[in-house]
Enzyme design. Structure first.
Site, PDB file in Angstrom:
ATOM      1  N   VAL A 150       0.996  -1.293  -0.086  1.00 12.80           N
ATOM      2  CA  VAL A 150       0.110   0.142   0.122  1.00 12.80           C
ATOM      3  C   VAL A 150       0.934   1.380   0.109  1.00 12.80           C
ATOM      4  O   VAL A 150       2.042   0.916   0.345  1.00 12.80           O
ATOM      5  CB  VAL A 150      -0.892  -0.001   1.212  1.00 12.80           C
ATOM      6  CG1 VAL A 150      -2.068  -1.181   1.043  1.00 12.80           C
ATOM      7  CG2 VAL A 150      -0.276   0.031   2.509  1.00 12.80           C
ATOM      8  N   SER A 151       0.284   2.187  -0.710  1.00 13.52           N
ATOM      9  CA  SER A 151       1.354   3.659  -0.574  1.00 13.52           C
ATOM     10  C   SER A 151       1.313   4.214   0.444  1.00 13.52           C
ATOM     11  O   SER A 151       2.466   4.913   0.801  1.00 13.52           O
ATOM     12  CB  SER A 151       0.467   4.410  -1.871  1.00 13.52           C
ATOM     13  OG  SER A 151       0.483   3.761  -2.857  1.00 13.52           O
ATOM     14  N   SER A 152       0.491   4.255   1.462  1.00 17.12           N
ATOM     15  CA  SER A 152       0.728   5.247   2.690  1.00 17.12           C
ATOM     16  C   SER A 152       0.370   4.431   3.905  1.00 17.12           C
ATOM     17  O   SER A 152      -0.249   3.608   4.042  1.00 17.12           O
ATOM     18  CB  SER A 152      -0.292   6.466   2.357  1.00 17.12           C
ATOM     19  OG  SER A 152      -1.687   6.238   2.558  1.00 17.12           O
TER      20      SER A 152
END
Length: 187
Positions: free
Chosen positions: A8-10
């Protein structure tokens, strides 16, 4: 052996759904990192180092693996060099078949195109906001009156720059910068 990779990115996003989909993998590598470049993701690099001959590398979606055709091609080439197949669950990609390799290349190109469109739209939105007078960045720490007072204090004999910085809650270098930027305006 099936090796899973989830990303996931964040920090605010959760890996739960991806990990659930990869539950049948023998080993899962996961991380919270931007997908902009593959080289900056340590868990991806560990997973790619870990896979061995005839393993299957599994991800839920192609964009979890990489966002550019160049990165995807590099990853697939690295996997192929180790005789490892790639399976992308949501897109039904399986590089052991000709159809799967074609589908992979088409989706990779579309993903990169989509990313470029997002960057372009973001830049256009930023330019329009600037034209409307929107200011980006941190808000000034001092009001105009405080800046005028700072200049007066700066020029007062016997007033230390460290004391000025502490009084206004800013750094000493900010005191000097604000003075240099605003001294003509206050005269």
């Amino acid at each position: 052996m099936r090796i899973g990779y989830a990303r996931v990115s964040s920090a605010g996003q959760k890996l739960d759904v991806q990990l659930g989909r990869l539950a049948d993998c023998d080993r899962i590598f996961h991380e919270k990192a931007s997908g902009a470049t593959a080289k900056d993701r340590s868990e991806l690099q560990k997973a790619l180092d870990f896979v061995r001959d005839e393993d299957v590398f599994v991800v839920t979606k192609l964009d979890r693996l990489a966002r550019s055709v160049i990165d995807l091609a590099g990853i697939v080439q690295r996997l192929q060099g180790k005789n490892v197949d790639l399976v992308v669950l949501d897109q039904g990609i399986d590089t052991t078949t000709l159809y799967g390799r074609v589908q992979f290349n088409i989706l990779a190109a579309i993903g990169e195109f989509e990313r470029e469109l997002i960057k372009e739209r973001s830049m256009e939105g930023r330019e329009k906001a600037l034209a409307r007078g929107v200011k980006f960045g941190a808000k000034p720490k001092l009001t105009k009156k405080e800046t005028i007072d700072l200049i007066r204090d700066f020029e007062a004999p016997g007033c230390s720059k460290t004391e000025i910085a502490e009084h206004y809650g800013i750094s000493r270098s900010s005191v000097y910068r604000l003075y240099a930027e605003n001294r003509e305006k206050s005269v």
